[in-house]
Design an enzyme around this catalytic site. Structure first.
Site, PDB file in Angstrom:
ATOM      1  N   LYS A 121       0.822  -1.222   0.000  1.00 24.05           N
ATOM      2  CA  LYS A 121       0.000   0.000   0.000  1.00 24.05           C
ATOM      3  C   LYS A 121       0.851   1.265   0.000  1.00 24.05           C
ATOM      4  O   LYS A 121       0.474   2.262  -0.600  1.00 24.05           O
ATOM      5  CB  LYS A 121      -0.974  -0.004   1.178  1.00 24.05           C
ATOM      6  N   LYS A 205      -4.825  -9.254  -6.292  1.00 28.61           N
ATOM      7  CA  LYS A 205      -6.157  -9.492  -5.723  1.00 28.61           C
ATOM      8  C   LYS A 205      -7.140  -8.402  -6.193  1.00 28.61           C
ATOM      9  O   LYS A 205      -6.722  -7.271  -6.474  1.00 28.61           O
ATOM     10  CB  LYS A 205      -6.096  -9.565  -4.197  1.00 28.61           C
ATOM     11  N   LYS A 208     -10.510  -2.626  -3.857  1.00 23.16           N
ATOM     12  CA  LYS A 208     -11.235  -1.358  -4.013  1.00 23.16           C
ATOM     13  C   LYS A 208     -10.330  -0.276  -4.559  1.00 23.16           C
ATOM     14  O   LYS A 208     -10.769   0.644  -5.225  1.00 23.16           O
ATOM     15  CB  LYS A 208     -11.721  -0.852  -2.652  1.00 23.16           C
TER      16      LYS A 208
HETATM   17  N1  AQP Z   1      -9.787 -10.011  -3.429  1.00 27.24           N
HETATM   18  C1  AQP Z   1     -10.243 -10.497  -2.279  1.00 27.24           C
HETATM   19  N2  AQP Z   1     -10.579 -11.809  -2.168  1.00 27.24           N
HETATM   20  C2  AQP Z   1     -11.064 -12.305  -0.986  1.00 27.24           C
HETATM   21  N3  AQP Z   1     -11.238 -11.541   0.122  1.00 27.24           N
HETATM   22  C3  AQP Z   1     -10.919 -10.234   0.047  1.00 27.24           C
HETATM   23  N4  AQP Z   1     -10.979  -9.214   0.928  1.00 27.24           N
HETATM   24  C4  AQP Z   1     -10.530  -8.069   0.361  1.00 27.24           C
HETATM   25  N5  AQP Z   1     -10.179  -8.320  -0.919  1.00 27.24           N
HETATM   26  C5  AQP Z   1     -10.411  -9.645  -1.141  1.00 27.24           C
HETATM   27  C6  AQP Z   1     -11.466  -9.352   2.300  1.00 27.24           C
HETATM   28  O1  AQP Z   1     -12.508  -8.417   2.507  1.00 27.24           O
HETATM   29  C7  AQP Z   1     -12.497  -8.038   3.870  1.00 27.24           C
HETATM   30  C8  AQP Z   1     -12.654  -6.567   4.011  1.00 27.24           C
HETATM   31  O2  AQP Z   1     -11.585  -5.914   3.383  1.00 27.24           O
HETATM   32  P1  AQP Z   1     -11.283  -4.392   3.677  1.00 27.24           P
HETATM   33  O3  AQP Z   1     -12.106  -3.527   2.860  1.00 27.24           O
HETATM   34  O4  AQP Z   1     -11.403  -4.125   5.103  1.00 27.24           O
HETATM   35  O5  AQP Z   1      -9.789  -4.244   3.348  1.00 27.24           O
HETATM   36  P2  AQP Z   1      -8.899  -4.767   2.212  1.00 27.24           P
HETATM   37  O6  AQP Z   1      -8.509  -6.158   2.481  1.00 27.24           O
HETATM   38  O7  AQP Z   1      -7.784  -3.809   2.128  1.00 27.24           O
HETATM   39  O8  AQP Z   1      -9.846  -4.737   0.916  1.00 27.24           O
HETATM   40  P3  AQP Z   1      -9.569  -4.061  -0.463  1.00 27.24           P
HETATM   41  O9  AQP Z   1     -10.759  -4.209  -1.307  1.00 27.24           O
HETATM   42  O10 AQP Z   1      -8.319  -4.545  -1.074  1.00 27.24           O
HETATM   43  O11 AQP Z   1      -9.482  -2.556  -0.108  1.00 27.24           O
HETATM   44  P4  AQP Z   1      -8.337  -1.553  -0.406  1.00 27.24           P
HETATM   45  O12 AQP Z   1      -8.157  -1.564  -1.876  1.00 27.24           O
HETATM   46  O13 AQP Z   1      -8.892  -0.286   0.145  1.00 27.24           O
HETATM   47  O14 AQP Z   1      -7.148  -2.039   0.311  1.00 27.24           O
HETATM   48  C9  AQP Z   1     -11.210  -8.582   4.499  1.00 27.24           C
HETATM   49  O15 AQP Z   1     -11.526  -9.747   5.242  1.00 27.24           O
HETATM   50  C10 AQP Z   1     -10.388  -8.967   3.306  1.00 27.24           C
HETATM   51  O16 AQP Z   1      -9.541 -10.051   3.582  1.00 27.24           O
END
Ligand code: AQP
Length: 343
Positions: A121, A205, A208
């Site tokens: 990040k 992965k 968002k």
């Molecule tokens: N690609 C994924 N496949 C399976 N699980 C996923 N999670 C995130 N991406 C995937 C799971 O979703 C939950 C909530 O995630 P979050 O929004 O709190 O944070 P994150 O993991 O940082 O999700 P993003 O979408 O990748 O957000 P950004 O881009 O803002 O960092 C968690 O349980 C995560 O494992």
């Protein structure tokens, strides 16, 4: 630890969180929300909108509260019942911040420096990343341990952070000679939805924060948008193979087949049996139809819930009171164990 060191013997409890940082996508839904719903059947569950985590990168203060409501609505639209599970906003319960500070003084720099999510990040701009982004997994440990949670349903990307939570819990128990005070929580990060990849790059992965909206299916996408995104998803010229070995070296195809399997509840082998030898002109529309069938009721419900923000606020306030009632005695014990002054 010796074999006779007492281990945590309190009740089982589930905790997990989602950041209000943007529209939820299929990865969040299959990797987290679907598991949350299943867990509420068998466990005491606490599901948190982690707005304190969200501010580790800049957020628009005018939008944060409404994004928090949106995630709460998504929880309920996916099937979480606020009568059975606690739903609340992290910033509404001060225990998270307080315990994170104590854990900051327990966690080691070296532990945090190994965290790959920070490296991903912060990227090349590490010096400009917030201290909060670096400290993110310590706050996560506080979220979980303020409730002495024993199980944490997450996507695979969070496994390393959960290891850190276990290290912090173990270190606290040892440093203050309170064996078994904190549980060493188990990540529930297995299963078919645990790792949903980008539609544009099977090695990344679904996220968002990916700049390309075509890389993900958002829960709020309508049927046409879902079809368009899947039509444009990266694949290769070969047809769908008839065995799982045939998916090796084809990460984007592997991902689409996995999404189909997870949404349909079929095994990968059954999906391959159904589509073996077909091209993507057949497979992609079938996947789009399935995705719309599964996601549109959730989207519809989420919109209905968002039409009544007052009711979401009522549920979040009630959830915060219940969460606080669990965290308060834990925090009182923590302060006592650490030796803080009280009159
Ligand atoms: N690609 C994924 N496949 C399976 N699980 C996923 N999670 C995130 N991406 C995937 C799971 O979703 C939950 C909530 O995630 P979050 O929004 O709190 O944070 P994150 O993991 O940082 O999700 P993003 O979408 O990748 O957000 P950004 O881009 O803002 O960092 C968690 O349980 C995560 O494992």
């Amino acid at each position: 630890m010796t074999d006779d060191t007492p281990t945590y013997s309190g009740p089982e409890r589930v905790f997990s969180g989602v950041q209000p940082t943007g529209d939820l996508h299929l990865g969040n839904y299959l990797g987290a929300l679907v598991k949350f719903v299943a867990m509420q059947e068998s466990h005491d569950c606490i599901f948190c909108v982690v707005d304190l985590h969200a501010i580790t990168v800049p957020q628009d203060p005018g939008q944060l509260a409404s994004k928090t409501r949106e995630i709460a609505a998504a929880f309920m639209a996916a099937g979480i019942d606020p009568e059975r599970a606690i739903i609340f906003a992290q910033s509404a319960v001060p225990a998270h911040v307080e315990l994170a500070w104590y854990f900051n003084c327990i966690a080691r720099m070296g532990w945090l420096e190994r965290m790959t999510q920070f490296k991903d990040k912060a990227g090349k701009d590490r010096e400009r990343a917030s201290v909060g982004l670096f400290d993110y997994p310590v706050l996560q440990a506080a979220d979980i341990l303020a409730y002495k949670a024993t199980h944490v349903p997450v996507g695979e990307d969070q496994k390393q952070h959960l290891e850190l939570t276990r290290d912090i819990a173990d270190r606290f128990n040892r440093d203050f000679a309170v064996p078994g005070f904190f549980p060493l929580p188990d990540p529930l990060a297995e299963g078919p939805g645990a790792r949903i990849m980008s539609l544009k790059d099977g090695s990344k992965k679904m996220s968002k924060s990916d700049l390309s909206d075509l890389s993900r299916i958002n829960l709020i996408d309508d049927a046409d948008t879902i079809s368009k995104k899947l039509r444009k998803a990266k694949t290769d010229p070969a047809p769908i193979p008839d065995t799982a070995e045939g998916l090796e070296g084809r990460p984007e195809v592997d991902n689409l087949v996995n999404i189909y399997a997870t949404l349909s509840g079929l095994e990968t082998g059954q999906v391959l049996e159904r589509f073996a030898g077909e091209g993507f002109g057949v497979f992609k529309p079938a996947l789009a139809e399935l995705a719309v069938e599964k996601l549109s009721p959730v989207t519809q419900k989420m919109r209905e819930l968002m039409d009544d923000p007052g009711e979401i606020d009522r549920i979040l306030a009630e959830g915060a009171a219940k969460a606080e009632a669990i965290a308060t005695p834990v925090m009182e014990e923590v302060r006592q164990i650490m030796g803080f002054w009280r009159a």
